[in-house]
Design a protein around this motif. Structure first.
Motif, PDB file in Angstrom:
ATOM      1  N   LEU A  71     -93.942  -9.627  12.608  1.00 21.02           N
ATOM      2  CA  LEU A  71     -93.083  -9.347  11.453  1.00 21.02           C
ATOM      3  C   LEU A  71     -93.832  -9.638  10.147  1.00 21.02           C
ATOM      4  O   LEU A  71     -93.766  -8.851   9.195  1.00 21.02           O
ATOM      5  N   GLY A  72     -94.535 -10.753  10.107  1.00 22.52           N
ATOM      6  CA  GLY A  72     -95.334 -11.059   8.924  1.00 22.52           C
ATOM      7  C   GLY A  72     -96.415 -10.027   8.681  1.00 22.52           C
ATOM      8  O   GLY A  72     -96.677  -9.630   7.546  1.00 22.52           O
ATOM      9  N   PHE A  73     -97.038  -9.577   9.765  1.00 25.36           N
ATOM     10  CA  PHE A  73     -98.063  -8.544   9.629  1.00 25.36           C
ATOM     11  C   PHE A  73     -97.461  -7.244   9.105  1.00 25.36           C
ATOM     12  O   PHE A  73     -98.059  -6.566   8.259  1.00 25.36           O
ATOM     13  N   GLY A  78     -96.741  -3.364   4.640  1.00 31.86           N
ATOM     14  CA  GLY A  78     -95.892  -2.628   3.704  1.00 31.86           C
ATOM     15  C   GLY A  78     -96.206  -2.940   2.260  1.00 31.86           C
ATOM     16  O   GLY A  78     -96.217  -2.048   1.400  1.00 31.86           O
ATOM     17  N   LEU A  79     -96.496  -4.204   1.972  1.00 32.44           N
ATOM     18  CA  LEU A  79     -96.843  -4.573   0.594  1.00 32.44           C
ATOM     19  C   LEU A  79     -98.163  -3.944   0.165  1.00 32.44           C
ATOM     20  O   LEU A  79     -98.374  -3.684  -1.021  1.00 32.44           O
ATOM     21  N   GLY A  80     -99.040  -3.685   1.135  1.00 28.60           N
ATOM     22  CA  GLY A  80    -100.318  -3.082   0.795  1.00 28.60           C
ATOM     23  C   GLY A  80    -100.187  -1.685   0.219  1.00 28.60           C
ATOM     24  O   GLY A  80    -101.032  -1.242  -0.562  1.00 28.60           O
ATOM     25  N   VAL A  81     -99.133  -0.977   0.594  1.00 31.22           N
ATOM     26  CA  VAL A  81     -98.929   0.377   0.079  1.00 31.22           C
ATOM     27  C   VAL A  81     -98.736   0.350  -1.430  1.00 31.22           C
ATOM     28  O   VAL A  81     -98.985   1.350  -2.121  1.00 31.22           O
ATOM     29  N   TRP A  82     -98.304  -0.797  -1.947  1.00 36.09           N
ATOM     30  CA  TRP A  82     -98.123  -0.911  -3.395  1.00 36.09           C
ATOM     31  C   TRP A  82     -99.445  -0.938  -4.146  1.00 36.09           C
ATOM     32  O   TRP A  82     -99.489  -0.703  -5.359  1.00 36.09           O
ATOM     33  N   THR A  83    -100.545  -1.238  -3.464  1.00 27.94           N
ATOM     34  CA  THR A  83    -101.852  -1.178  -4.121  1.00 27.94           C
ATOM     35  C   THR A  83    -102.332   0.260  -4.240  1.00 27.94           C
ATOM     36  O   THR A  83    -102.951   0.632  -5.235  1.00 27.94           O
ATOM     37  N   TRP A 108     -95.122  -3.619  22.571  1.00 26.35           N
ATOM     38  CA  TRP A 108     -94.407  -2.544  21.889  1.00 26.35           C
ATOM     39  C   TRP A 108     -93.173  -3.036  21.140  1.00 26.35           C
ATOM     40  O   TRP A 108     -92.852  -2.535  20.061  1.00 26.35           O
ATOM     41  N   ARG A 109     -92.452  -3.998  21.704  1.00 23.49           N
ATOM     42  CA  ARG A 109     -91.262  -4.499  21.016  1.00 23.49           C
ATOM     43  C   ARG A 109     -91.635  -5.160  19.691  1.00 23.49           C
ATOM     44  O   ARG A 109     -91.010  -4.898  18.652  1.00 23.49           O
ATOM     45  N   ALA A 110     -92.650  -6.009  19.714  1.00 25.56           N
ATOM     46  CA  ALA A 110     -93.101  -6.656  18.483  1.00 25.56           C
ATOM     47  C   ALA A 110     -93.650  -5.634  17.497  1.00 25.56           C
ATOM     48  O   ALA A 110     -93.440  -5.738  16.280  1.00 25.56           O
ATOM     49  N   LEU A 111     -94.346  -4.612  18.010  1.00 27.84           N
ATOM     50  CA  LEU A 111     -94.864  -3.569  17.129  1.00 27.84           C
ATOM     51  C   LEU A 111     -93.740  -2.773  16.478  1.00 27.84           C
ATOM     52  O   LEU A 111     -93.840  -2.386  15.299  1.00 27.84           O
ATOM     53  N   ALA A 112     -92.670  -2.524  17.212  1.00 29.13           N
ATOM     54  CA  ALA A 112     -91.531  -1.803  16.645  1.00 29.13           C
ATOM     55  C   ALA A 112     -90.890  -2.608  15.513  1.00 29.13           C
ATOM     56  O   ALA A 112     -90.534  -2.058  14.462  1.00 29.13           O
ATOM     57  N   LEU A 113     -90.763  -3.913  15.713  1.00 20.34           N
ATOM     58  CA  LEU A 113     -90.204  -4.757  14.655  1.00 20.34           C
ATOM     59  C   LEU A 113     -91.144  -4.809  13.443  1.00 20.34           C
ATOM     60  O   LEU A 113     -90.694  -4.828  12.293  1.00 20.34           O
ATOM     61  N   ALA A 117     -90.377  -3.818   9.539  1.00 17.40           N
ATOM     62  CA  ALA A 117     -90.738  -4.662   8.395  1.00 17.40           C
ATOM     63  C   ALA A 117     -91.608  -3.896   7.411  1.00 17.40           C
ATOM     64  O   ALA A 117     -91.443  -4.019   6.181  1.00 17.40           O
ATOM     65  N   PHE A 118     -92.514  -3.095   7.947  1.00 15.97           N
ATOM     66  CA  PHE A 118     -93.354  -2.260   7.077  1.00 15.97           C
ATOM     67  C   PHE A 118     -92.500  -1.301   6.256  1.00 15.97           C
ATOM     68  O   PHE A 118     -92.692  -1.145   5.043  1.00 15.97           O
ATOM     69  N   GLY A 119     -91.535  -0.655   6.906  1.00 13.74           N
ATOM     70  CA  GLY A 119     -90.674   0.288   6.196  1.00 13.74           C
ATOM     71  C   GLY A 119     -89.871  -0.380   5.096  1.00 13.74           C
ATOM     72  O   GLY A 119     -89.723   0.168   3.992  1.00 13.74           O
ATOM     73  N   LEU A 120     -89.343  -1.567   5.365  1.00 14.26           N
ATOM     74  CA  LEU A 120     -88.550  -2.276   4.361  1.00 14.26           C
ATOM     75  C   LEU A 120     -89.401  -2.675   3.155  1.00 14.26           C
ATOM     76  O   LEU A 120     -88.939  -2.608   2.008  1.00 14.26           O
ATOM     77  N   ALA A 121     -90.644  -3.092   3.420  1.00 15.66           N
ATOM     78  CA  ALA A 121     -91.510  -3.517   2.317  1.00 15.66           C
ATOM     79  C   ALA A 121     -92.051  -2.338   1.529  1.00 15.66           C
ATOM     80  O   ALA A 121     -92.246  -2.425   0.307  1.00 15.66           O
TER      81      ALA A 121
END
Length: 281
Positions: A71-73, A78-83, A108-113, A117-121
């Protein structure tokens, strides 16, 4: 840009050891593409720093199924897209590396989460997109062979004619050392190639091909600075490769590369300062 050396060293050391990490940082310090963005003081330098941070964190989560870490990753990605929008190239390379190393045996479950998180950020950046019908990079031209080769050179950190000559000349001692040992090292076996370093190299190649196809069929994207988020990963791959060489050969290669880069940068600083600078995204 200087801050990026710490996560690049930490990530490469965790992946391939201190020798590869030191070599990667030296190559990073002499990488012309990264140096150009550092002196320009634009968002591309921040994208390079973010790519190093992302790579460092990835080395801690890529072989685990820890939901918290993934989730942290995902949030960091997602925040990186802001750069820069094309910061997504870096996690693309890392994803290919995971598939290359472990195949379909992924968390896969952790990757989906992490994807959620990427989408939200990254989702708020959607509202900053260009208006419909506008083309802020309309100045980019469809690539020809010369442009593709130029992008490949700068992706490797090579720009001036002297650096290109030195790079090609250094292939001779590397191949002379490697080829006689290839059989003894069992380099032709599948297991010898299923390493993170080879996976990173494959991911970089596939990302470059994807950008080329996009440039040929739709929007031209063959602009060297657009590859900035991938350049630290290139330094990591080259550092891992240099770590396999004898100390004397590795030291000589690094000295030759850094000397050629320093000379090329000095020649550029001797040029007159342009009276006008045209800003482009």
């Amino acid at each position: 840009t200087l801050l990026a050396l710490w996560p690049l060293y930490a990530g490469t050391r965790r992946l391939a050891g201190p020798v590869a990490a030191a070599a990667a940082c030296l190559l990073f310090a002499g990488h012309n593409g990264l140096l150009l963005q550092a002196v320009a003081c634009r968002g591309y330098a921040l994208a390079g720093l973010w790519a190093c941070l992302l790579f460092w964190r990835w080395t801690y989560v890529w072989d685990t199924d820890s939901t918290r870490r993934w989730l942290g990753f995902g949030l960091l990605t997602g925040l990186g897209v802001w750069t820069h929008y094309l910061a997504v190239l870096a996690p693309g390379v890392l994803g290919v590396t995971m598939l290359w190393r472990e195949g379909w045996r992924q968390p896969w479950r952790a990757l989906a989460l992490a994807l959620v998180a990427f989408g939200l950020a990254a989702w708020p950046i959607w509202w900053t997109r260009p208006l419909t019908g506008s083309n802020p990079i309309g100045w980019a031209e469809p690539p020809d062979l010369r442009m593709v080769i130029g992008n490949l050179w700068l992706l490797l950190g090579v720009e001036t004619p002297l650096e290109k000559q030195v790079t090609l000349a250094l292939l001779v001692p590397v191949l002379a050392w490697l080829l006689p040992r290839a059989g003894a090292a069992r380099l032709w076996t599948t297991a010898a190639w299923r390493t993170p370093g080879v996976g990173l190299a494959l991911g970089i190649v596939l990302v470059f091909i994807a950008m080329l196809v996009e440039s040929l069929l739709w929007q031209p994207l063959m602009v060297p600075r657009f590859f900035t988020p991938v350049m630290p990963l290139v330094c990591c791959v080259l550092g891992i490769g240099l770590a396999q060489l004898p100390t004397a050969l590795r030291t000589g290669i690094l000295l030759a590369v850094l000397t050629a880069t320093a000379w090329g940068q000095w020649q550029q600083y001797r040029l007159p300062v342009p009276a006008r600078y045209v800003w482009r995204p």
